[in-house]
Each structure stands twice: as C-alpha cells, then as structure tokens.
Scaffold this active site. Sequence first.
Site, short mmCIF file in Angstrom:
data_model
loop_
_atom_site.label_atom_id
_atom_site.label_comp_id
_atom_site.label_asym_id
_atom_site.label_seq_id
_atom_site.Cartn_x
_atom_site.Cartn_y
_atom_site.Cartn_z
N ARG A 151 67.98 73.04 -30.33
CA ARG A 151 69.29 73.92 -30.18
C ARG A 151 70.22 72.84 -29.85
NH1 ARG A 151 66.67 77.03 -25.27
NH2 ARG A 151 66.01 75.10 -24.65
N CYS A 153 55.28 81.20 -19.23
CA CYS A 153 56.53 80.45 -19.02
C CYS A 153 57.39 81.18 -18.08
CB CYS A 153 57.29 80.12 -20.39
SG CYS A 153 57.85 81.65 -21.32
N LYS A 213 72.22 70.81 -20.03
CA LYS A 213 72.99 72.40 -20.16
C LYS A 213 74.37 72.00 -19.67
CE LYS A 213 70.59 76.08 -20.69
NZ LYS A 213 70.01 77.40 -20.25
N ASP A 269 63.68 69.97 -29.04
CA ASP A 269 64.76 71.13 -28.65
C ASP A 269 65.75 70.95 -29.80
OD1 ASP A 269 66.46 72.93 -27.89
OD2 ASP A 269 66.37 72.43 -25.87
ZN ZN Z 1 59.44 81.45 -22.60
#
Ligand code: ZN
Length: 208
Positions: A135, A72, A162, A133
């Site tokens: 979060r 990543c 975001k 996700d």
């Molecule tokens: Zn990562």
Amino acid sequence: MNSRESERRDMRDISLGERILLATRFGEFQLQHVSADGKSGIALASNLDSSECYVRVQSSCLFSESLASIDCDCADQLTRAIELIGVRGGCLVYTFEEGRGAGLEAKIRAIGLQQRWGIDTVAAYRELGMPPDLRNYDFAALVLRHITADRPVVLLTNNPAKVRELAARGINISRREPLVAVDSPMRKRYLEEKSKILGHLITEDARE
Ligand SMILES: [Zn+2]
C-alpha cells in the site's frame, strides 16, 4: 509541476460518488464512494465541524470484518474507530486493499505458507516475492484532503509509518491517538509481529 499544480490535478482526478446517510449503532454517518488512480474506497464522515477532526485510514480485511476471524484485530480497530468518529466527529477512509495491497488471493497463499511452515506474515510475503506492504497513502491522502478541507486532524493509529506517510502527503496531523482493541491471547503472535517487524507502537492498552 509545483506542489500547487499537483494538488489541483489531484483534486480534479478524484471521483466522488453520491453522498448518502448510513445509520449505525454509533449514530448516523455520511457515506460516499471515492475513487482515483484505479483505487476505490469509502469515506464515512460524521460531524466534520467538531473542534477536533478524528481520522482513521484502514484497508479491508474480509476475514475479520465479515467472517469473524480472530487471527487479527482489524475488525475491532475498525469498529472502535467508527465509534470514536461518531462521538467526536471526523472521517474514516476505508480502502479496498486486501492483504496490505497484495490482494485476496496472495493473502490466502501467504496464510497457507504461514500455516504449513510456521513462518510470519512478512516471511510469507517474501517467499511469494512480495514486499510486506504494497500500500501507499496517495489515495487516502487525496480523499482526506478533500473531505477534511486541509483542517488539522487527530490520526487514530498505532503505526508511526502511517503518520509519517500521510504528513508527507500534506495531511495536517495535530496528534496521533492510539486505538485500543479488545485483547485476545490468540492474536498475541500477530500483534508481536506487527510490533517487532513492522514497528507499530503496541502497548498494553494500544494495539493495532
Ligand atoms: Zn485483518
């Protein structure tokens, strides 16, 4: 409870640690431990009085940041964000939320499923009975409101969600600036997944 009462309560609930200086290859920063609602992280600030306040919100990725993983682009983005904030002034809010909030163990299990079955991250999390996700931006917004004192900020991100989520929590975002990461063919699949499934705005020169 109205929004002003909510803000007062939020500010009282945040716990700010001692402020220290951290020397980096991008200059000297002010570092502070921050915690609230059972979450914790680091605020890394530089020259907050500059004309534009650059902000990055990022969660931890042990594998790329500490173990040199090239699966990543988290470490590249983090480094680039620190460099930009060091030059232009602003703040990084770094939260300890591995695996998009699922935790390190779940992250490893999801990677195992991906490697065995050839599925993507989102499908692997679904297989584990988790959303892609976990979060939310309450903690980051709380820290930012305190550190930036509600000044307009330039948000360093390729992720439109975001921008929306932080704006919905009262962060005054004057504009978004994409983060350019070092290109790597090995990350192509990961970046395509972020673009197609999670809606990130990834172009030739803007990857997240
Ligand atoms: Zn990562």
